[in-house]
Design a protein around this motif. Structure first.
Motif, PDB file in Angstrom:
ATOM      1  N   ARG A   1     111.543   5.588  10.876  1.00 39.41           N
ATOM      2  CA  ARG A   1     112.294   4.387  11.243  1.00 39.41           C
ATOM      3  C   ARG A   1     113.797   4.492  11.025  1.00 39.41           C
ATOM      4  NH1 ARG A   1     109.881   1.081  14.309  1.00 39.41           N
ATOM      5  NH2 ARG A   1     110.967  -0.711  13.412  1.00 39.41           N
ATOM      6  N   ASP A   2     114.259   5.516  10.324  1.00 39.39           N
ATOM      7  CA  ASP A   2     115.675   5.598   9.979  1.00 39.39           C
ATOM      8  C   ASP A   2     116.434   6.343  11.074  1.00 39.39           C
ATOM      9  OD1 ASP A   2     118.078   5.442   8.738  1.00 39.39           O
ATOM     10  OD2 ASP A   2     117.540   6.645   6.992  1.00 39.39           O
ATOM     11  N   TRP A   3     116.733   5.641  12.137  1.00 45.80           N
ATOM     12  CA  TRP A   3     117.465   6.220  13.245  1.00 45.80           C
ATOM     13  C   TRP A   3     118.519   5.240  13.751  1.00 45.80           C
ATOM     14  CZ3 TRP A   3     117.044   2.948  17.342  1.00 45.80           C
ATOM     15  CH2 TRP A   3     115.877   2.193  17.460  1.00 45.80           C
ATOM     16  N   GLN A   4     119.489   5.754  14.454  1.00 41.74           N
ATOM     17  CA  GLN A   4     120.387   4.922  15.232  1.00 41.74           C
ATOM     18  C   GLN A   4     120.509   5.545  16.609  1.00 41.74           C
ATOM     19  OE1 GLN A   4     124.753   5.184  14.348  1.00 41.74           O
ATOM     20  NE2 GLN A   4     124.062   6.114  12.431  1.00 41.74           N
ATOM     21  N   LEU A   5     120.799   4.725  17.600  1.00 42.34           N
ATOM     22  CA  LEU A   5     120.821   5.175  18.987  1.00 42.34           C
ATOM     23  C   LEU A   5     122.241   5.074  19.539  1.00 42.34           C
ATOM     24  CD1 LEU A   5     119.366   5.995  21.644  1.00 42.34           C
ATOM     25  CD2 LEU A   5     118.978   3.547  22.049  1.00 42.34           C
ATOM     26  N   TRP A   6     122.740   6.216  20.033  1.00 47.20           N
ATOM     27  CA  TRP A   6     124.025   6.262  20.726  1.00 47.20           C
ATOM     28  C   TRP A   6     123.744   6.583  22.192  1.00 47.20           C
ATOM     29  CZ3 TRP A   6     129.033   8.389  18.270  1.00 47.20           C
ATOM     30  CH2 TRP A   6     129.233   7.815  17.002  1.00 47.20           C
ATOM     31  N   VAL A   7     124.293   5.788  23.088  1.00 48.63           N
ATOM     32  CA  VAL A   7     124.039   5.944  24.518  1.00 48.63           C
ATOM     33  C   VAL A   7     125.349   6.208  25.242  1.00 48.63           C
ATOM     34  CG1 VAL A   7     123.065   4.901  26.598  1.00 48.63           C
ATOM     35  CG2 VAL A   7     122.095   4.340  24.353  1.00 48.63           C
ATOM     36  N   GLY A   8     125.354   7.258  26.062  1.00 44.25           N
ATOM     37  CA  GLY A   8     126.468   7.502  26.968  1.00 44.25           C
ATOM     38  C   GLY A   8     126.043   7.065  28.354  1.00 44.25           C
ATOM     39  N   ASP A   9     126.593   5.964  28.839  1.00 44.30           N
ATOM     40  CA  ASP A   9     126.214   5.467  30.161  1.00 44.30           C
ATOM     41  C   ASP A   9     127.234   5.954  31.184  1.00 44.30           C
ATOM     42  OD1 ASP A   9     124.490   3.703  31.863  1.00 44.30           O
ATOM     43  OD2 ASP A   9     126.455   2.803  32.249  1.00 44.30           O
ATOM     44  N   ASP A  10     126.740   6.746  32.133  1.00 48.35           N
ATOM     45  CA  ASP A  10     127.633   7.429  33.077  1.00 48.35           C
ATOM     46  C   ASP A  10     127.819   6.632  34.366  1.00 48.35           C
ATOM     47  OD1 ASP A  10     129.109   9.642  32.480  1.00 48.35           O
ATOM     48  OD2 ASP A  10     127.749  11.099  33.365  1.00 48.35           O
ATOM     49  N   GLY A  11     128.216   5.368  34.224  1.00 48.77           N
ATOM     50  CA  GLY A  11     128.569   4.587  35.407  1.00 48.77           C
ATOM     51  C   GLY A  11     127.430   3.859  36.068  1.00 48.77           C
ATOM     52  N   SER A  12     126.479   3.336  35.299  1.00 43.27           N
ATOM     53  CA  SER A  12     125.355   2.608  35.886  1.00 43.27           C
ATOM     54  C   SER A  12     125.838   1.371  36.634  1.00 43.27           C
ATOM     55  CB  SER A  12     124.361   2.184  34.796  1.00 43.27           C
ATOM     56  OG  SER A  12     123.715   3.306  34.249  1.00 43.27           O
ATOM     57  N   THR A  13     125.186   1.108  37.772  1.00 46.19           N
ATOM     58  CA  THR A  13     125.480  -0.100  38.550  1.00 46.19           C
ATOM     59  C   THR A  13     124.265  -1.011  38.650  1.00 46.19           C
ATOM     60  OG1 THR A  13     124.948   1.100  40.600  1.00 46.19           O
ATOM     61  CG2 THR A  13     127.262   1.057  39.913  1.00 46.19           C
ATOM     62  N   ASP A  14     123.181  -0.657  37.971  1.00 40.50           N
ATOM     63  CA  ASP A  14     121.980  -1.490  37.964  1.00 40.50           C
ATOM     64  C   ASP A  14     121.920  -2.262  36.646  1.00 40.50           C
ATOM     65  OD1 ASP A  14     121.337   0.455  36.145  1.00 40.50           O
ATOM     66  OD2 ASP A  14     119.501   1.123  37.135  1.00 40.50           O
ATOM     67  N   GLY A  15     120.726  -2.555  36.172  1.00 36.26           N
ATOM     68  CA  GLY A  15     120.574  -3.338  34.955  1.00 36.26           C
ATOM     69  C   GLY A  15     120.492  -2.531  33.679  1.00 36.26           C
ATOM     70  N   THR A  16     120.872  -1.270  33.710  1.00 33.77           N
ATOM     71  CA  THR A  16     120.769  -0.411  32.532  1.00 33.77           C
ATOM     72  C   THR A  16     121.519  -0.978  31.328  1.00 33.77           C
ATOM     73  OG1 THR A  16     120.431   1.616  33.814  1.00 33.77           O
ATOM     74  CG2 THR A  16     121.349   1.866  31.608  1.00 33.77           C
ATOM     75  N   ARG A  17     122.735  -1.362  31.516  1.00 34.58           N
ATOM     76  CA  ARG A  17     123.557  -1.875  30.395  1.00 34.58           C
ATOM     77  C   ARG A  17     122.943  -3.147  29.811  1.00 34.58           C
ATOM     78  NH1 ARG A  17     128.999   0.122  28.581  1.00 34.58           N
ATOM     79  NH2 ARG A  17     129.425   1.859  29.972  1.00 34.58           N
ATOM     80  N   ALA A  18     122.455  -4.013  30.667  1.00 29.93           N
ATOM     81  CA  ALA A  18     121.852  -5.258  30.183  1.00 29.93           C
ATOM     82  C   ALA A  18     120.593  -4.962  29.379  1.00 29.93           C
ATOM     83  CB  ALA A  18     121.528  -6.176  31.354  1.00 29.93           C
ATOM     84  N   MET A  19     119.791  -3.992  29.822  1.00 30.56           N
ATOM     85  CA  MET A  19     118.589  -3.615  29.086  1.00 30.56           C
ATOM     86  C   MET A  19     118.951  -3.059  27.718  1.00 30.56           C
ATOM     87  SD  MET A  19     116.274  -1.890  32.116  1.00 30.56           S
ATOM     88  CE  MET A  19     114.848  -1.696  31.049  1.00 30.56           C
ATOM     89  N   LEU A  20     119.993  -2.259  27.644  1.00 33.01           N
ATOM     90  CA  LEU A  20     120.430  -1.695  26.362  1.00 33.01           C
ATOM     91  C   LEU A  20     120.915  -2.795  25.424  1.00 33.01           C
ATOM     92  CD1 LEU A  20     122.306   1.443  27.722  1.00 33.01           C
ATOM     93  CD2 LEU A  20     120.207   1.470  26.344  1.00 33.01           C
ATOM     94  N   ALA A  21     121.614  -3.784  25.965  1.00 33.81           N
ATOM     95  CA  ALA A  21     122.089  -4.894  25.141  1.00 33.81           C
ATOM     96  C   ALA A  21     120.919  -5.698  24.591  1.00 33.81           C
ATOM     97  CB  ALA A  21     123.011  -5.790  25.960  1.00 33.81           C
ATOM     98  N   THR A  22     119.909  -5.941  25.420  1.00 33.79           N
ATOM     99  CA  THR A  22     118.718  -6.665  24.967  1.00 33.79           C
ATOM    100  C   THR A  22     117.986  -5.887  23.882  1.00 33.79           C
ATOM    101  OG1 THR A  22     118.460  -7.727  27.123  1.00 33.79           O
ATOM    102  CG2 THR A  22     116.515  -7.640  25.705  1.00 33.79           C
TER     103      THR A  22
END
Length: 304
Positions: free
Chosen positions: A30-51
């Motif tokens: 359970r001891d993890w953190q997630l770093w995401v590099g989003d390479d210009g998504s134009t769909d709902g990817t960013r919103a899903m990550l925020a949720t």
């Protein structure tokens, strides 16, 4: 608990990203953190990550990717100045991790001690997780720098680095950009005398979006595809990019592997049957004998 920083690359991944994020949340470690590099998504990817960020107690950070392809995205995350010291795991946006993935990787890495170590594993492959089509190849020969120069043994989506391996790859930086980040990690860590820990047990479901893509790693379809890239010159280009990156960072390699790198670079400038003897002397090999022989023949024609 040992903290792991998970590095994920995304780009328009909303179709399958939810399943991958859910599998990360189900990890027994359970001891993890997630770093995401989003390479210009134009769909709902960013919103899903925020949720997802609001739904888990772990830290989730999203960065703008450099838009230089997959390798550039992952290396940008890995070399970010704020990346915590410690273990690093790599993650694709459309796989599904098995619950034991992180814990199993840590168990293997802990046995390697302070030596820079790269864990990688087999995968289940298919289009839908309920009906896997098979598993990735079980390689017969141990990982080595002589193999890494012309082949990679595992996908980046299975890789987890020890703290010293992460520090080593960060020291190499992001320039010049190699052909593929996973192949680069295998080359650099093996070349530096580190341990490559190849796990025969699958640790995730690797989603293949078309049936023919399964042929990348197995059988006659795979061989035709690979030698197509050689004939078209793509493979030569990839090798050149990797060699430039290795030569720029040869101070990180062992003395023996610096010599192998030097001799391999010189051999690529030659053609003819003498190249075959040079390959044999250097011990360059792929995991299969037939593929090794065919690739040596391509090298004699100046295609490698």
């Amino acid at each position: 608990m040992t903290q792991i920083t998970i590095l994920m690359g995304t780009r328009n991944g909303e179709a399958h990203l939810g399943e991958q994020l859910a599998s990360i949340a189900r990890q027994s470690h359970r001891d993890w953190q997630l770093w995401v590099g989003d390479d210009g998504s134009t769909d709902g990817t960013r919103a899903m990550l925020a949720t997802f960020s609001r739904s888990v107690p772990q830290t989730v950070r999203v960065f703008d990717g450099p838009r230089r392809g997959v390798a550039g995205n992952f290396l940008s995350l890995l070399c970010h100045p704020e990346l915590p010291e410690g273990h690093v795991a790599f993650c694709d946006q459309d796989d599904i991790w098995f619950p034991h993935r992180l814990r199993r990787a840590l168990d293997h890495l802990e046995r390697a001690g302070p030596t820079p170590a790269l864990y990688c594993s087999r995968t289940e492959v298919g289009e839908v997780p309920e009906k896997p089509l098979g598993t990735s190849p079980l390689w017969p020969r141990p990982p080595s720098f002589r193999n890494a120069l012309i082949q990679t043994v595992a996908g980046g989506n299975t890789m987890v680095m020890s703290p010293s391996a992460a520090a080593l790859t960060r020291a190499a930086g992001t320039e010049p950009l190699p052909a593929f980040h996973d192949w680069w990690f295998y080359q650099l860590i093996a070349g530096a005398g580190g341990a490559i820990l190849y796990d025969r047990q699958p640790t995730l479901f690797y989603r293949q979006h078309h049936h023919q893509q399964l042929g990348r790693n197995r059988g006659l379809v795979a061989r035709y595809a690979r030698f197509g890239t050689i004939w078209e010159g793509k493979y030569h280009h990839w090798i050149t990019r990797n060699l430039v990156a290795l030569q720029r960072n040869q101070h990180l390699l062992t003395e023996e592997n610096r010599a192998i790198l030097r001799d391999f670079a010189a051999l690529r400038r030659r053609k003819g049957v003498g190249v075959l003897a040079g390959w044999q002397k250097l011990g360059l090999h792929r995991q299969g004998r037939l593929e090794t022989a065919l690739m040596a023949g391509a090298a004699a024609l100046g295609r490698i």
